[in-house]
Design a protein around this motif. Structure first.
Motif, PDB file in Angstrom:
ATOM      1  N   LEU A  87       0.830  -1.206   0.000  1.00  0.00           N
ATOM      2  CA  LEU A  87       0.000   0.000   0.000  1.00  0.00           C
ATOM      3  C   LEU A  87       0.867   1.259   0.000  1.00  0.00           C
ATOM      4  N   ARG A  88       1.963   1.231   0.758  1.00  0.00           N
ATOM      5  CA  ARG A  88       2.859   2.380   0.763  1.00  0.00           C
ATOM      6  C   ARG A  88       3.508   2.584  -0.604  1.00  0.00           C
ATOM      7  N   THR A 107      -9.135  -0.314   1.504  1.00  0.00           N
ATOM      8  CA  THR A 107      -7.717   0.038   1.624  1.00  0.00           C
ATOM      9  C   THR A 107      -7.538   1.549   1.497  1.00  0.00           C
ATOM     10  N   THR A 108      -6.514   2.042   2.149  1.00  0.00           N
ATOM     11  CA  THR A 108      -6.204   3.472   2.139  1.00  0.00           C
ATOM     12  C   THR A 108      -4.726   3.656   1.833  1.00  0.00           C
ATOM     13  N   VAL A 109      -4.404   4.601   0.970  1.00  0.00           N
ATOM     14  CA  VAL A 109      -3.013   4.892   0.645  1.00  0.00           C
ATOM     15  C   VAL A 109      -2.730   6.368   0.917  1.00  0.00           C
ATOM     16  N   ARG A 110      -1.461   6.665   1.138  1.00  0.00           N
ATOM     17  CA  ARG A 110      -1.033   8.051   1.264  1.00  0.00           C
ATOM     18  C   ARG A 110      -0.860   8.635  -0.127  1.00  0.00           C
ATOM     19  N   SER A 150     -11.905   9.612   3.342  1.00  0.00           N
ATOM     20  CA  SER A 150     -12.179   9.864   1.934  1.00  0.00           C
ATOM     21  C   SER A 150     -12.679  11.291   1.722  1.00  0.00           C
ATOM     22  N   ASP A 151     -12.408  11.826   0.546  1.00  0.00           N
ATOM     23  CA  ASP A 151     -12.865  13.179   0.226  1.00  0.00           C
ATOM     24  C   ASP A 151     -14.334  13.196  -0.179  1.00  0.00           C
ATOM     25  N   HIS A 152     -14.812  12.068  -0.720  1.00  0.00           N
ATOM     26  CA  HIS A 152     -16.206  11.993  -1.128  1.00  0.00           C
ATOM     27  C   HIS A 152     -16.640  10.534  -1.079  1.00  0.00           C
TER      28      HIS A 152
END
Length: 384
Positions: A87-88, A107-110, A150-152
């Motif tokens: 992910l990184r 999942t979330t990424v930078r 999340s932004d949206h």
């Protein structure tokens, strides 16, 4: 202007077929028609592959192998570390501008890119107190982190939109509703009895049946459907077919305890063609869930000319409207009555016609167009 959606296709490493898979299978190839190219980060060991075509490119998702091959226990530990590393690295591989990031599953990424999240189903979280042990704290925390960061957010129903705002404190202007669609080239009346018999060989030839489709999690109320079928006056002339995984030991015991041993039959993991035939030949499709995020099988059944019997919950009214018969999912007698009433030929014909008309209000093209508008709006806002 054409933008790029960077899609983490992690769901394809978890499921070969699911409602989420169907959503992305239908959405991905259509987005380029609405100004959105798609770069798909594909897992190293996918159980299925998302659809490709013009405007869709595949990238390798997992740079770090998830298995050492040395031992199962070591691989269990290493897989988690490898996932965080991948992910990184994915975040580092994303551009700093001109695009949107979307994960297929939490999942979330930078990244400096705006992040879109899809809220498929939050009802189980809202009602998790009813199902202890099913929705773990870790899973709920991952969902919270995903949507809040999340932004949206795109919610697949108005019910899910309300859940997202209530559960995660999201501003209403951060959440839009974009309904699922139905592909009428895949789901249409096709009463192929030979396919039905091949999928459910224990079903007597030409026997009439009610159909249940999908997994049998507690919130889907399979046990409630069994109780209603056992109590129904028409059980001696009807069968109940469950399209999905084979019955486990606990389910077989429950079926036998209710005296339904020869009346409940599984059609194990049917193909799309076989599922279409199962819908088309059924006397009714029954959806007894106490909560759902949308209810895609409602549209599938109606598109195949199959009358729908559904729980009296808001999201099912949102999807099926007046084209379904509704019942109290907590009341076996109400389920029993709905089953038997569906055999009356006059209302049956009316509900088939109403279902066909209702399906015309949902399309994957409309879903892709509306999603494309949201993605373009996010990308333009980020550039400005």
């Amino acid at each position: 202007m054409t933008i790029t959606l960077y899609l983490d296709a992690v769901i394809y490493a978890q499921h070969a077929r699911s409602g989420v898979n169907t959503y992305f299978d239908q959405l991905i190839p259509r987005l380029p028609n609405y100004g959105v190219n798609v770069d798909v980060f594909v897992p190293s060991r996918p159980l299925a592959i998302p659809t490709c075509g013009a405007g869709v490119e595949f990238r390798r998702r997992d740079i770090i192998p998830r298995r050492t091959g040395l031992s199962y226990r070591l691989d269990q530990w290493f897989a988690k570390a490898a996932e965080q590393g991948n992910l990184r690295l994915m975040g580092l591989r994303l551009p700093g501008r001109s695009g949107v990031f979307l994960s297929t599953f939490l999942t979330t990424v930078r990244t400096k890119l705006p992040k879109l999240a899809i809220a498929h189903d939050l009802a189980q979280v809202r009602l998790s107190h009813r199902f202890p042990g099913v929705w773990t704290d870790a899973y709920k925390q991952a969902m919270h982190r995903h949507y809040v960061s999340s932004d949206h957010v795109v919610a697949v129903s108005e019910q899910t939109r309300r859940d997202a705002i209530e559960l995660y404190g999201l501003r209403p202007d951060r959440v839009d509703v974009v309904h699922h669609g139905i592909d009428r080239d895949i789901f249409f009346p096709s009463p192929n009895r030979e396919l039905v018999q091949s999928a459910a060989p224990d079903l007597p030839h030409a026997a009439q049946y009610f159909l249940y489709v999908g997994k049998r999690y507690p919130y889907k109320n399979w046990s409630g459907l069994l109780a209603g079928f056992a109590e129904s006056l028409c059980r001696s002339e009807m069968f109940l077919v469950a399209a999905g995984s084979t019955f486990n030991t606990e389910e077989r015991v429950e079926i036998m305890r209710m005296g339904l041993g020869d009346r409940v039959i599984v059609a194990e993991n049917p193909s799309t063609n076989t599922l279409r035939a199962l819908y088309s030949c059924a006397m009714a499709f029954v959806y007894p869930s106490v909560c759902e995020g949308f209810g895609l099988p409602l549209l599938e059944a109606m598109a195949c000319g199959c009358p729908v019997l559904a729980s009296d919950i808001p999201v099912f009214h949102e999807v099926a409207g007046e084209a379904a018969t509704y019942f109290d999912p907590e009341n076996p007698r109400a389920i029993a009555n709905a089953l038997c009433d569906s055999l009356d030929p006059d209302p049956r014909a009316q509900f088939i016609a109403a279902g066909n008309a209702r399906c015309k209000e949902f399309s994957w093209e409309q879903c892709a167009e509306n999603t494309g508008l949201i993605l373009n709006r996010l990308a333009v806002t980020q550039i400005q």
